[in-house]
Write a protein that holds these residues in place. Structure first.
Motif, PDB file in Angstrom:
ATOM      1  N   LEU A  11       0.838  -1.202   0.000  1.00 13.45           N
ATOM      2  CA  LEU A  11       0.000   0.000   0.000  1.00 13.45           C
ATOM      3  C   LEU A  11       0.877   1.257   0.000  1.00 13.45           C
ATOM      4  CD1 LEU A  11      -2.906   0.990   0.050  1.00 13.45           C
ATOM      5  CD2 LEU A  11      -2.882   0.836   2.542  1.00 13.45           C
ATOM      6  N   ALA A  18       1.312   6.930  -6.520  1.00 19.51           N
ATOM      7  CA  ALA A  18       0.227   7.903  -6.745  1.00 19.51           C
ATOM      8  C   ALA A  18       0.758   9.332  -6.573  1.00 19.51           C
ATOM      9  CB  ALA A  18      -0.928   7.644  -5.766  1.00 19.51           C
ATOM     10  N   TRP A  21       2.634  10.090  -9.829  1.00 21.71           N
ATOM     11  CA  TRP A  21       1.729  10.286 -10.973  1.00 21.71           C
ATOM     12  C   TRP A  21       0.988  11.627 -10.855  1.00 21.71           C
ATOM     13  CZ3 TRP A  21       1.017   8.562 -15.713  1.00 21.71           C
ATOM     14  CH2 TRP A  21      -0.220   8.684 -16.354  1.00 21.71           C
ATOM     15  N   ILE A  22       0.447  11.905  -9.667  1.00 22.68           N
ATOM     16  CA  ILE A  22      -0.337  13.130  -9.487  1.00 22.68           C
ATOM     17  C   ILE A  22       0.584  14.343  -9.308  1.00 22.68           C
ATOM     18  CG2 ILE A  22      -1.937  14.336  -7.921  1.00 22.68           C
ATOM     19  CD1 ILE A  22      -3.254  11.587  -7.396  1.00 22.68           C
ATOM     20  N   PHE A  57       2.861   4.777 -13.146  1.00 23.04           N
ATOM     21  CA  PHE A  57       1.506   4.318 -13.489  1.00 23.04           C
ATOM     22  C   PHE A  57       1.464   2.782 -13.517  1.00 23.04           C
ATOM     23  CE2 PHE A  57      -2.166   3.779 -16.420  1.00 23.04           C
ATOM     24  CZ  PHE A  57      -3.102   4.512 -15.702  1.00 23.04           C
ATOM     25  N   ILE A  61      -0.761   0.112 -11.127  1.00 25.34           N
ATOM     26  CA  ILE A  61      -1.631  -0.984 -11.568  1.00 25.34           C
ATOM     27  C   ILE A  61      -1.242  -2.294 -10.878  1.00 25.34           C
ATOM     28  CG2 ILE A  61      -2.284  -2.398 -13.575  1.00 25.34           C
ATOM     29  CD1 ILE A  61      -2.170   0.224 -15.200  1.00 25.34           C
ATOM     30  N   VAL A  65      -3.570  -4.161  -8.071  1.00 26.37           N
ATOM     31  CA  VAL A  65      -4.116  -5.531  -8.170  1.00 26.37           C
ATOM     32  C   VAL A  65      -3.849  -6.287  -6.865  1.00 26.37           C
ATOM     33  CG1 VAL A  65      -3.856  -7.743  -9.364  1.00 26.37           C
ATOM     34  CG2 VAL A  65      -3.977  -5.627 -10.694  1.00 26.37           C
ATOM     35  N   ASN A  67      -3.404  -4.870  -3.918  1.00 33.18           N
ATOM     36  CA  ASN A  67      -4.270  -4.239  -2.903  1.00 33.18           C
ATOM     37  C   ASN A  67      -5.670  -4.852  -2.908  1.00 33.18           C
ATOM     38  OD1 ASN A  67      -2.411  -2.379  -1.974  1.00 33.18           O
ATOM     39  ND2 ASN A  67      -3.129  -0.719  -3.281  1.00 33.18           N
ATOM     40  N   VAL A  68      -6.171  -5.138  -4.110  1.00 27.04           N
ATOM     41  CA  VAL A  68      -7.532  -5.681  -4.226  1.00 27.04           C
ATOM     42  C   VAL A  68      -7.656  -6.953  -3.384  1.00 27.04           C
ATOM     43  CG1 VAL A  68      -9.232  -6.694  -5.809  1.00 27.04           C
ATOM     44  CG2 VAL A  68      -7.964  -4.642  -6.483  1.00 27.04           C
ATOM     45  N   TRP A  75     -12.504 -10.229  -7.533  1.00 29.79           N
ATOM     46  CA  TRP A  75     -12.820  -9.678  -8.856  1.00 29.79           C
ATOM     47  C   TRP A  75     -14.179 -10.144  -9.366  1.00 29.79           C
ATOM     48  CZ3 TRP A  75     -10.242  -5.668 -10.535  1.00 29.79           C
ATOM     49  CH2 TRP A  75      -8.929  -5.477 -10.132  1.00 29.79           C
ATOM     50  N   LEU A  87     -14.607   0.384  -6.175  1.00 32.68           N
ATOM     51  CA  LEU A  87     -13.395   0.023  -6.926  1.00 32.68           C
ATOM     52  C   LEU A  87     -13.659   0.080  -8.434  1.00 32.68           C
ATOM     53  CD1 LEU A  87     -10.465  -1.016  -7.006  1.00 32.68           C
ATOM     54  CD2 LEU A  87     -11.380  -3.343  -6.882  1.00 32.68           C
ATOM     55  N   LYS A  90     -13.527   3.559  -9.419  1.00 35.15           N
ATOM     56  CA  LYS A  90     -12.114   3.977  -9.361  1.00 35.15           C
ATOM     57  C   LYS A  90     -11.360   3.485 -10.599  1.00 35.15           C
ATOM     58  CE  LYS A  90      -7.898   2.930  -6.944  1.00 35.15           C
ATOM     59  NZ  LYS A  90      -7.029   3.532  -5.977  1.00 35.15           N
ATOM     60  N   VAL A  94      -9.189   5.498 -13.290  1.00 30.90           N
ATOM     61  CA  VAL A  94      -7.773   5.180 -13.579  1.00 30.90           C
ATOM     62  C   VAL A  94      -7.585   5.054 -15.092  1.00 30.90           C
ATOM     63  CG1 VAL A  94      -5.966   3.429 -13.345  1.00 30.90           C
ATOM     64  CG2 VAL A  94      -7.359   4.044 -11.360  1.00 30.90           C
ATOM     65  N   ALA A 134      -7.284  11.248 -11.880  1.00 31.69           N
ATOM     66  CA  ALA A 134      -6.356  10.609 -10.926  1.00 31.69           C
ATOM     67  C   ALA A 134      -6.669  11.037  -9.497  1.00 31.69           C
ATOM     68  CB  ALA A 134      -4.913  10.965 -11.287  1.00 31.69           C
ATOM     69  N   VAL A 142      -8.805   6.025  -1.083  1.00 30.43           N
ATOM     70  CA  VAL A 142      -8.822   6.314   0.360  1.00 30.43           C
ATOM     71  C   VAL A 142     -10.134   5.809   0.967  1.00 30.43           C
ATOM     72  CG1 VAL A 142      -8.846   8.180   2.076  1.00 30.43           C
ATOM     73  CG2 VAL A 142      -7.275   8.303   0.130  1.00 30.43           C
ATOM     74  N   ILE A 144     -11.978   3.304  -0.075  1.00 33.23           N
ATOM     75  CA  ILE A 144     -11.946   1.832   0.037  1.00 33.23           C
ATOM     76  C   ILE A 144     -11.078   1.428   1.229  1.00 33.23           C
ATOM     77  CG2 ILE A 144     -11.228  -0.315  -1.103  1.00 33.23           C
ATOM     78  CD1 ILE A 144     -11.676   1.219  -3.811  1.00 33.23           C
TER      79      ILE A 144
END
Ligand code: HEM
Length: 147
Positions: A11, A18, A21-22, A57, A61, A65, A67-68, A75, A87, A90, A94, A134, A142, A144
């Protein structure tokens, strides 16, 4: 002291990516207008940014995955829970962020040999779409994590 577990590390990497990227998009948006008269330098800044942003980026990804699974989401059952549905929204954001940045980086920017005001506006629009998408993807991330 709290233990730093595997999921916490993943995480953390997700969060750092993140930020890149941002934060990179915000930084480039602040700098590029100053380089209007120095097109070659502006191009080099853009290329350097991309060399950092696209790996970030990809990291988002891959860690996303992981984190999910770590968040206990499946899924095949995403639509069955509010966290799963969040999600899905989200992931659409993304995709939008990546698509807008990709169209700008790989299709539009290379064609801007003689940048006109029109193409500068196009870059600003695509950049804004990518950034806002993004930011919203981060907000839902956040949400989730806090659910
Ligand atoms: C532009 C891309 C992305 C951004 C900016 C982003 C940002 C974030 C942020 C800021 C968090 C909150 C972390 C926290 O509060 O501790 C988060 C969490 C999360 N993200 Fe992303 N993320 C992105 C892409 C993805 C992708 C592609 C996936 C899935 C494939 C994903 C899945 C998740 C999940 C499941 C969580 C919650 C983790 C948990 O509950 O522990 N993210 N994301």
């Amino acid at each position: 002291m709290l233990r730093v577990s595997g999921p916490t590390l993943v995480l953390w990497v997700h969060l750092v990516a993140a930020c890149i990227w941002i934060g990179g998009q915000v930084t480039v948006a602040a700098i590029i207008p100053l380089l209007r008269d120095q097109r070659e330098l502006a191009r080099r800044v853009g290329r350097r940014y991309q060399a950092v942003a696209w790996p970030a980026f990809a990291v988002l990804i891959v860690t996303g995955v992981v984190n999910v699974g770590n968040a206990g989401l499946h899924w095949s059952q995403l639509l069955d829970s509010s966290a799963g549905r969040t999600l899905v929204v989200k992931l659409v954001l993304v995709a939008l962020s990546g698509l807008a940045a990709g169209v700008h980086s790989f299709l539009q920017a290379p064609r801007r040999g003689h940048a006109s005001d029109g193409s500068a506006v196009g870059s600003a629009v695509l950049g804004s779409i990518s950034l806002v998408a993004a930011l919203l993807a981060a907000l839902y991330g956040v949400a989730i994590a806090g659910a």
